[in-house]
Design a protein around this motif. Structure first.
Motif, PDB file in Angstrom:
ATOM      1  N   SER A  91      10.820  -6.756   3.914  1.00 17.56           N
ATOM      2  CA  SER A  91      10.342  -5.276   3.334  1.00 17.56           C
ATOM      3  C   SER A  91       8.775  -4.951   3.506  1.00 17.56           C
ATOM      4  CB  SER A  91      10.966  -4.881   2.104  1.00 17.56           C
ATOM      5  OG  SER A  91      10.657  -5.821   0.949  1.00 17.56           O
ATOM      6  N   LEU A  92       8.582  -3.943   3.991  1.00 18.52           N
ATOM      7  CA  LEU A  92       7.023  -3.622   3.952  1.00 18.52           C
ATOM      8  C   LEU A  92       6.897  -2.171   2.951  1.00 18.52           C
ATOM      9  CD1 LEU A  92       8.190  -3.863   7.282  1.00 18.52           C
ATOM     10  CD2 LEU A  92       5.981  -3.987   7.476  1.00 18.52           C
ATOM     11  N   TRP A  93       5.610  -2.506   2.397  1.00 16.16           N
ATOM     12  CA  TRP A  93       5.401  -1.502   1.261  1.00 16.16           C
ATOM     13  C   TRP A  93       4.190  -0.860   1.414  1.00 16.16           C
ATOM     14  CZ3 TRP A  93       8.557  -0.588  -3.081  1.00 16.16           C
ATOM     15  CH2 TRP A  93       9.683  -1.609  -3.024  1.00 16.16           C
ATOM     16  N   PHE A  94       4.186   0.614   1.148  1.00 17.15           N
ATOM     17  CA  PHE A  94       3.069   1.341   1.354  1.00 17.15           C
ATOM     18  C   PHE A  94       2.784   2.407   0.180  1.00 17.15           C
ATOM     19  CE2 PHE A  94       5.130   0.554   5.443  1.00 17.15           C
ATOM     20  CZ  PHE A  94       4.121   0.334   6.372  1.00 17.15           C
ATOM     21  N   TYR A  95       1.594   2.882  -0.139  1.00 17.19           N
ATOM     22  CA  TYR A  95       1.310   3.682  -0.946  1.00 17.19           C
ATOM     23  C   TYR A  95       1.330   5.331  -0.470  1.00 17.19           C
ATOM     24  CZ  TYR A  95      -0.179   0.216  -4.082  1.00 17.19           C
ATOM     25  OH  TYR A  95      -0.195  -0.956  -5.172  1.00 17.19           O
ATOM     26  N   THR A  96       1.728   6.274  -1.024  1.00 18.01           N
ATOM     27  CA  THR A  96       1.683   7.600  -0.692  1.00 18.01           C
ATOM     28  C   THR A  96       1.661   8.500  -1.738  1.00 18.01           C
ATOM     29  OG1 THR A  96       2.559   8.980   1.113  1.00 18.01           O
ATOM     30  CG2 THR A  96       3.952   7.992  -0.296  1.00 18.01           C
ATOM     31  N   ASN A  97       1.320   9.775  -1.370  1.00  8.16           N
ATOM     32  CA  ASN A  97       1.281  11.031  -2.386  1.00  8.16           C
ATOM     33  C   ASN A  97       3.108  11.439  -2.465  1.00  8.16           C
ATOM     34  OD1 ASN A  97       1.512  13.535  -3.514  1.00  8.16           O
ATOM     35  ND2 ASN A  97      -0.482  14.010  -2.832  1.00  8.16           N
ATOM     36  N   ASP A 115      -1.862   7.509 -11.580  1.00  8.67           N
ATOM     37  CA  ASP A 115      -2.035   8.717 -10.926  1.00  8.67           C
ATOM     38  C   ASP A 115      -0.647   9.075 -10.845  1.00  8.67           C
ATOM     39  OD1 ASP A 115      -2.135  11.047  -8.766  1.00  8.67           O
ATOM     40  OD2 ASP A 115      -4.141  10.265  -8.256  1.00  8.67           O
ATOM     41  N   PRO A 116      -0.546  10.595 -10.934  1.00  9.98           N
ATOM     42  CA  PRO A 116       1.057  10.875 -11.083  1.00  9.98           C
ATOM     43  C   PRO A 116       1.580  11.099  -9.755  1.00  9.98           C
ATOM     44  CG  PRO A 116      -0.282  12.598 -11.978  1.00  9.98           C
ATOM     45  CD  PRO A 116      -1.210  11.403 -11.863  1.00  9.98           C
ATOM     46  N   ARG A 117       0.880  11.408  -8.834  1.00 10.27           N
ATOM     47  CA  ARG A 117       1.205  11.637  -7.309  1.00 10.27           C
ATOM     48  C   ARG A 117       1.638  10.259  -6.796  1.00 10.27           C
ATOM     49  NH1 ARG A 117      -3.296  13.391  -4.752  1.00 10.27           N
ATOM     50  NH2 ARG A 117      -4.312  12.091  -6.147  1.00 10.27           N
ATOM     51  N   LEU A 118       1.293   9.364  -7.270  1.00 12.37           N
ATOM     52  CA  LEU A 118       1.330   7.973  -6.574  1.00 12.37           C
ATOM     53  C   LEU A 118       2.792   7.559  -6.770  1.00 12.37           C
ATOM     54  CD1 LEU A 118      -0.228   5.444  -5.196  1.00 12.37           C
ATOM     55  CD2 LEU A 118      -0.274   4.382  -7.531  1.00 12.37           C
ATOM     56  N   ILE A 119       3.228   7.065  -5.335  1.00 10.90           N
ATOM     57  CA  ILE A 119       4.561   6.342  -5.260  1.00 10.90           C
ATOM     58  C   ILE A 119       4.562   5.538  -4.001  1.00 10.90           C
ATOM     59  CG2 ILE A 119       5.418   8.135  -3.782  1.00 10.90           C
ATOM     60  CD1 ILE A 119       7.970   8.160  -5.510  1.00 10.90           C
ATOM     61  N   LEU A 120       5.364   4.590  -4.033  1.00  9.27           N
ATOM     62  CA  LEU A 120       5.748   3.832  -2.974  1.00  9.27           C
ATOM     63  C   LEU A 120       6.567   4.056  -2.037  1.00  9.27           C
ATOM     64  CD1 LEU A 120       5.625   0.677  -5.252  1.00  9.27           C
ATOM     65  CD2 LEU A 120       3.522   0.944  -3.784  1.00  9.27           C
ATOM     66  N   ILE A 121       6.434   3.562  -0.728  1.00  9.35           N
ATOM     67  CA  ILE A 121       7.591   3.637   0.323  1.00  9.35           C
ATOM     68  C   ILE A 121       7.858   2.308   0.577  1.00  9.35           C
ATOM     69  CG2 ILE A 121       8.008   4.238   2.600  1.00  9.35           C
ATOM     70  CD1 ILE A 121       5.800   6.370   2.433  1.00  9.35           C
ATOM     71  N   LYS A 122       9.097   2.002   0.335  1.00  9.74           N
ATOM     72  CA  LYS A 122       9.663   0.578   0.900  1.00  9.74           C
ATOM     73  C   LYS A 122      10.433   1.089   2.304  1.00  9.74           C
ATOM     74  CE  LYS A 122      13.143  -2.627   0.003  1.00  9.74           C
ATOM     75  NZ  LYS A 122      14.197  -3.315  -0.928  1.00  9.74           N
ATOM     76  N   VAL A 123      10.083   0.318   3.407  1.00 11.10           N
ATOM     77  CA  VAL A 123      10.853   0.327   4.564  1.00 11.10           C
ATOM     78  C   VAL A 123      11.454  -1.150   4.739  1.00 11.10           C
ATOM     79  CG1 VAL A 123      10.246   0.378   6.924  1.00 11.10           C
ATOM     80  CG2 VAL A 123       8.927   1.537   5.377  1.00 11.10           C
ATOM     81  N   THR A 124      12.695  -0.883   4.783  1.00 10.69           N
ATOM     82  CA  THR A 124      13.472  -1.961   5.255  1.00 10.69           C
ATOM     83  C   THR A 124      13.934  -2.303   6.568  1.00 10.69           C
ATOM     84  OG1 THR A 124      14.605  -1.704   3.044  1.00 10.69           O
ATOM     85  CG2 THR A 124      15.910  -3.233   4.762  1.00 10.69           C
ATOM     86  N   PRO A 125      13.268  -3.383   7.434  1.00 10.97           N
ATOM     87  CA  PRO A 125      13.263  -3.329   8.729  1.00 10.97           C
ATOM     88  C   PRO A 125      14.699  -3.786   9.213  1.00 10.97           C
ATOM     89  CG  PRO A 125      12.376  -5.357   8.027  1.00 10.97           C
ATOM     90  CD  PRO A 125      12.703  -4.430   6.678  1.00 10.97           C
ATOM     91  N   GLU A 126      15.202  -2.839  10.429  1.00 11.01           N
ATOM     92  CA  GLU A 126      16.676  -3.286  10.824  1.00 11.01           C
ATOM     93  C   GLU A 126      16.425  -3.898  12.061  1.00 11.01           C
ATOM     94  OE1 GLU A 126      17.892   0.691  10.893  1.00 11.01           O
ATOM     95  OE2 GLU A 126      19.020   0.433   9.035  1.00 11.01           O
ATOM     96  N   GLU A 127      15.232  -3.516  12.877  1.00 10.90           N
ATOM     97  CA  GLU A 127      14.715  -4.252  14.374  1.00 10.90           C
ATOM     98  C   GLU A 127      13.497  -4.136  14.545  1.00 10.90           C
ATOM     99  OE1 GLU A 127      17.525  -2.924  17.679  1.00 10.90           O
ATOM    100  OE2 GLU A 127      15.682  -2.360  18.565  1.00 10.90           O
TER     101      GLU A 127
END
Length: 162
Positions: free
Chosen positions: A46-52, A113-125
């Motif tokens: 799984s790949l993780w990213f920060y975003t608003n 920061d209240p806007r900070l959230i993570l995106i988790k990408v679960t790879p399929e291919e």
């Protein structure tokens, strides 16, 4: 065993580049891409990213969670695309564990920061091209193929399922 090998290839290639073009799909089938730094790649791939949390990409992921990540390192002739499912995750432990000073430029209050959230990408291919040869070697292979009529040897290419 095969999945472990695929995850190892994914991790090695993506971690060497760190920044990808992160593509989302809107509800009207429009594509949106933007550069994003990979915060972490876990052992399960799984790949993780920060975003608003209030960004357009977050809204798009909430409606259509298919994403495409494109990593590229032309200096090493390596390229990687990852198709997967994205989800927004509000996990304080991961926020703290994956946080870096670079992220602070976008989120001055850090993990609070209240806007900070993570995106988790679960790879399929994933699909990759790896020609770690120098540009001169690649050019020679292409020129040789032109002369001989053969296909140039441009290194490894494979599609991996997860």
């Amino acid at each position: 065993m095969k999945n472990e090998k695929n995850i190892a290839i994914l991790k090695e290639m993506a971690e060497s580049v760190r920044t990808c073009m992160f593509t989302t799909f809107s509800s009207d089938d429009e594509l949106g891409s933007r550069p994003m730094g990979t915060a972490k790649i876990e052992d399960d791939g799984s790949l993780w990213f920060y975003t608003n949390e209030y960004s357009l990409k977050s809204k798009e992921i909430s409606k259509e969670n298919n994403v495409l990540l494109a990593y590229s390192d032309p200096s090493k002739n390596t390229y990687l695309t990852v198709k997967g499912k994205a989800e927004l995750v509000d996990d304080k432990v991961r926020k703290e564990a994956y946080f870096s000073p670079f992220i602070k430029a976008w989120f001055p209050d850090g993990v609070e920061d209240p806007r900070l959230i993570l995106i988790k990408v679960t790879p399929e291919e994933a699909e990759y091209w790896d020609s770690s040869s120098s540009k001169i070697v690649v050019l020679f292979s292409v020129l040789k193929a032109v002369v001989t009529g053969d296909t140039p040897d441009l290194g490894k290419h494979d599609t991996m399922k997860f």
